[in-house]
Design an enzyme around this catalytic site. Structure first.
Site, PDB file in Angstrom:
ATOM      1  N   ASP A 166       0.738  -1.341   0.195  1.00 38.41           N
ATOM      2  CA  ASP A 166      -0.249   0.018  -0.016  1.00 38.41           C
ATOM      3  C   ASP A 166       0.718   1.037  -0.230  1.00 38.41           C
ATOM      4  O   ASP A 166       1.764   1.381   0.883  1.00 38.41           O
ATOM      5  CB  ASP A 166      -0.751   0.000   1.195  1.00 38.41           C
ATOM      6  CG  ASP A 166      -1.835   0.902   1.293  1.00 38.41           C
ATOM      7  OD1 ASP A 166      -2.836   0.856   0.401  1.00 38.41           O
ATOM      8  OD2 ASP A 166      -1.931   1.879   2.198  1.00 38.41           O
TER       9      ASP A 166
ATOM     10  N   THR B 249      -2.687   5.224  -4.314  1.00 39.79           N
ATOM     11  CA  THR B 249      -1.925   6.053  -3.664  1.00 39.79           C
ATOM     12  C   THR B 249      -0.601   6.225  -4.608  1.00 39.79           C
ATOM     13  O   THR B 249       0.022   7.008  -4.642  1.00 39.79           O
ATOM     14  CB  THR B 249      -1.644   5.864  -2.153  1.00 39.79           C
ATOM     15  OG1 THR B 249      -1.319   4.672  -2.056  1.00 39.79           O
ATOM     16  CG2 THR B 249      -2.906   6.317  -1.375  1.00 39.79           C
ATOM     17  N   THR B 250      -0.223   4.696  -4.768  1.00 42.25           N
ATOM     18  CA  THR B 250       1.023   4.420  -5.295  1.00 42.25           C
ATOM     19  C   THR B 250       1.223   5.368  -6.817  1.00 42.25           C
ATOM     20  O   THR B 250       2.054   5.969  -6.941  1.00 42.25           O
ATOM     21  CB  THR B 250       1.241   3.071  -5.681  1.00 42.25           C
ATOM     22  OG1 THR B 250       0.873   2.243  -4.424  1.00 42.25           O
ATOM     23  CG2 THR B 250       2.507   2.587  -6.044  1.00 42.25           C
TER      24      THR B 250
HETATM   25  N1  LIG Z   1      -5.192  -7.383 -14.076  1.00 43.73           N
HETATM   26  C1  LIG Z   1      -4.475  -6.351 -13.916  1.00 43.73           C
HETATM   27  N2  LIG Z   1      -3.973  -5.899 -15.128  1.00 43.73           N
HETATM   28  C2  LIG Z   1      -3.306  -4.863 -15.369  1.00 43.73           C
HETATM   29  N3  LIG Z   1      -3.509  -3.978 -14.298  1.00 43.73           N
HETATM   30  C3  LIG Z   1      -3.935  -4.091 -13.498  1.00 43.73           C
HETATM   31  C4  LIG Z   1      -4.783  -5.018 -13.061  1.00 43.73           C
HETATM   32  N4  LIG Z   1      -5.427  -4.992 -12.076  1.00 43.73           N
HETATM   33  C5  LIG Z   1      -4.961  -3.942 -11.472  1.00 43.73           C
HETATM   34  N5  LIG Z   1      -4.332  -3.329 -12.377  1.00 43.73           N
HETATM   35  C6  LIG Z   1      -3.567  -2.041 -12.257  1.00 43.73           C
HETATM   36  O1  LIG Z   1      -2.756  -1.705 -11.124  1.00 43.73           O
HETATM   37  C7  LIG Z   1      -2.994  -0.484 -10.673  1.00 43.73           C
HETATM   38  C8  LIG Z   1      -3.133  -0.252  -9.159  1.00 43.73           C
HETATM   39  O2  LIG Z   1      -2.224  -0.874  -8.621  1.00 43.73           O
HETATM   40  P1  LIG Z   1      -2.047  -0.605  -6.962  1.00 43.73           P
HETATM   41  O3  LIG Z   1      -3.226  -1.040  -6.202  1.00 43.73           O
HETATM   42  O4  LIG Z   1      -0.611  -1.584  -6.556  1.00 43.73           O
HETATM   43  O5  LIG Z   1      -1.558   0.928  -6.883  1.00 43.73           O
HETATM   44  P2  LIG Z   1      -2.525   1.986  -6.208  1.00 43.73           P
HETATM   45  O6  LIG Z   1      -3.949   1.695  -6.431  1.00 43.73           O
HETATM   46  O7  LIG Z   1      -1.932   3.329  -7.351  1.00 43.73           O
HETATM   47  O8  LIG Z   1      -2.035   2.165  -4.971  1.00 43.73           O
HETATM   48  P3  LIG Z   1      -2.563   1.853  -3.522  1.00 43.73           P
HETATM   49  O9  LIG Z   1      -3.530   0.639  -3.910  1.00 43.73           O
HETATM   50  O10 LIG Z   1      -1.332   1.416  -2.891  1.00 43.73           O
HETATM   51  O11 LIG Z   1      -3.187   2.704  -2.928  1.00 43.73           O
HETATM   52  C9  LIG Z   1      -4.088   0.539 -11.301  1.00 43.73           C
HETATM   53  O12 LIG Z   1      -3.454   1.134 -12.498  1.00 43.73           O
HETATM   54  C10 LIG Z   1      -4.706  -0.790 -11.986  1.00 43.73           C
HETATM   55  O13 LIG Z   1      -5.427  -0.546 -13.255  1.00 43.73           O
END
Ligand SMILES: Nc1ncnc2c1ncn2[C@@H]1O[C@H](COP(=O)(O)OP(=O)(O)OP(=O)(O)O)[C@@H](O)[C@H]1O
Ligand SMILES: [Mg+2]
Length: 552
Positions: free
Chosen positions: A67, A100-101
């Site tokens: 996260d 957030t990331t």
């Molecule tokens: N199956 C998938 N294929 C490709 N991308 C995906 C898939 N599932 C999720 N994502 C992508 O992953 C990203 C989100 O990643 P992650 O949850 O690690 O980071 P975040 O939401 O930015 O931060 P955090 O969850 O730490 O607050 C989004 O851009 C989402 O579209």
């Protein structure tokens, strides 16, 4: 150092001795460098194929997470500019709950592009203006491509909740947990005018080690991590009439030391009797209004517990204030602060109050509340670390569902919206004059960091994939993205990877805001204790002076 001036040959000192200052390009370069280092450090955790981080604090406590906000919080960052990246994550978390990331990565990339432009002698003000224009345009594009969903179908909300958990430690349970998240938010959502409003804090979350994450349950009511205070009390009360008390059921100690002289056993007995009577009186008052359950925020004297047990009243003491407020809302009762004033109308109602064994502990369940909008998620898991990460993931999922319930619009993921914004922004840039065009173009390129990072984290080659993706977007495939589980380019809306529009919009806002704020700084004045950021030798990482940054 320029903190002193000359006045008629006499140096004038403005700042305290030991203060330091860096300004102009030097200050900008160090700030950008520090912020970029932070963004770089969270990159590897983006997306379902991203890695987790193990963070060890100064007490040796370990947190395992992917996260963004938690990583940056735990890193205990000291550098003032780097701290602004932590702020980005915080803002994003508070406003949208997820992304957030992504926000931190984009912010870092915006600064990277800005740095290149500053090198080319584009003034930071021009960059900031260009970024602002690009931000507005990007938000417009997002609104335009977003898909409006029908709230009657919970499918999209569930899929979005699953996407938010796909990148977490609990990913294997995401389908089950997503269902819980959707049900909880729908339970607490309120319709105001035409719109729904939901507060994530209305969903109570309790944790208990044991079993597995799959045993996490949604309870229609409130769960308290407390047991019934006396063994002689009933453990189960149906049709509960609940007194909610915010006053101690004990004789309060006086603030001052007082001394009573007791000269005979009779006097002693009379004194104790008197005390007992006062305590008995308290119980009588509660019993008189018809309560059969007492939930108290403060302490309850042993003797009072004994009397309450004799009256067959289930009692739980020392309940958290926040829980008391939830209980009041759920049971329709009123928190009583003065026992003298308690009336039958103050009592709350629930079909069942029961103490149950969960793992090694006992918890109290208040179910079938007057107000059906009270729910608790009881998280289970093998170890505390898993539970902690499960809680963070469920929080993200709850926020995502809330975002969709409040604004029923979604976009697909896998870098597709970032690529689409990027493509359209590049076109828009061409309509702008010289230097501003460069800034908008920089903004457009910065957005590509998301598909690039997702691809890199999946161990794929970003160069080939990015050029293929750009070509597809050019052909009008707005949802073309990289599905990282299969490792293939795909229409992400068909892959079922959805995210709330609200999250994406907030990412653009938080990232641009932070980058612009840092770009505006051209003077860093550090008083005494902390030195100004040193200039990186040849653009290298800043060293020394800032604990927490040294390892990069
Ligand atoms: N199956 C998938 N294929 C490709 N991308 C995906 C898939 N599932 C999720 N994502 C992508 O992953 C990203 C989100 O990643 P992650 O949850 O690690 O980071 P975040 O939401 O930015 O931060 P955090 O969850 O730490 O607050 C989004 O851009 C989402 O579209
Ligand atoms: Mg996420």
């Amino acid at each position: 150092m320029s903190t002193a001036g000359q006045a008629g040959g006499v140096p004038v000192l403005v700042l305290k001795e030991g203060s330091s200052r860096s300004r102009g390009k030097e200050a900008q370069r160090t700030n950008i460098m520090a912020a970029k280092i932070v963004a770089e450090s969270v990159k590897s955790s983006l997306g379902p194929k991203g890695m987790d981080k193990m963070l060890v604090d100064s007490f040796g406590d370990v947190t395992i997470t992917s996260d963004g906000r938690t990583i940056l919080d735990e890193m205990d960052i000291q550098h003032p500019a780097a701290k602004m990246m932590v702020e980005v994550a915080k803002t994003q978390d508070n406003e949208a709950g997820d992304g957030t990331t992504t926000a931190v990565i984009i912010s870092g990339e915006l600064l990277n592009k800005a740095e290149e432009l500053i090198e080319k002698n584009v003034h930071p003000t021009v960059i900031i203006d260009g970024y602002k224009k690009a931000q507005e345009k990007a938000l417009e594009i997002l609104e335009k491509i977003a898909i409006t969903v029908d709230l009657n179908s919970q499918d999209y909300a569930k899929k979005a909740a699953m996407t938010s958990m796909a990148s977490k430690l609990v990913a294997e349970h995401r389908e089950y947990l997503a269902e819980i998240a959707v049900k909880s938010i729908l339970a607490v959502a309120e319709k105001v005018d035409d719109k729904y409003r939901a507060d994530v804090d209305d969903v109570k979350v309790e944790k208990k080690t044991g079993e597995s994450v799959q045993e996490t349950k949604l309870i229609q009511g409130i769960v308290l991590d407390k047991d019934v205070s006396h063994s002689g009390m009933p453990k189960r009360v149906e049709k509960a009439k609940i007194a909610l008390l915010d006053c101690p059921l004990e004789i309060e100690k006086t603030e001052f030391d007082a001394k009573i002289n007791i000269e005979s056993p009779e006097q002693m007995e009379a004194f104790l009797k008197q005390e007992e009577n006062m305590l008995r009186e308290m119980v009588e008052k509660i019993a008189k209004v018809g309560a059969n359950v007492v939930l108290c925020e403060k302490g309850v004297d042993d003797m009072v517990q004994h009397f309450l047990a004799r009256k067959g009243m289930l009692t739980v003491r020392r309940i958290k204030k926040s829980d008391m407020e939830k209980l009041a809302k759920a049971t329709g009762g009123k928190i009583v602060t003065n026992l003298e004033a308690i009336t039958a109308a103050d009592l709350g109602y629930a079909n069942l109050v029961e103490e149950r064994k969960v793992g090694d502990d006992k918890m109290t369940f208040i179910e079938g509340c007057k107000h059906p909008r009270a729910v608790t998620i009881l998280i289970r898991g093998g170890t505390e670390r898993i539970i902690a990460e499960a809680e963070r993931s469920i929080h993200d999922a709850l926020c995502v569902v809330r975002d969709i319930v409040e604004e029923p619009k979604i976009v697909a993921g896998g870098g597709s919206p970032e690529l689409e914004m990027s493509r359209q922004l590049k076109k828009y840039a061409e309509t702008l004059p010289g230097r501003e065009q460069l800034a908008v173009r920089g903004f457009a390129e910065a957005l590509e960091a998301i598909p690039t990072t997702l691809t890199e984290n999946a161990g794929l080659d970003p160069i080939d994939i990015l050029s293929d993706l750009r070509a597809r977007h050019e052909k009008g495939e707005i949802w073309a993205g990289i599905e990282v589980v299969s490792g293939k380019i795909q229409d992400m809306s068909k892959a079922g990877v959805y995210e709330p529009l609200a999250v994406k919009k907030q990412i653009i806002k938080s990232a641009t805001e932070a980058a612009s704020m840092l770009l505006k700084i051209d003077d860093v004045i550090a008083s005494g204790k902390m030195r100004a950021p040193p200039t990186p030798p040849g653009g290298g990482p800043p060293g020394g002076g800032y604990p927490g940054m040294g390892e990069y």
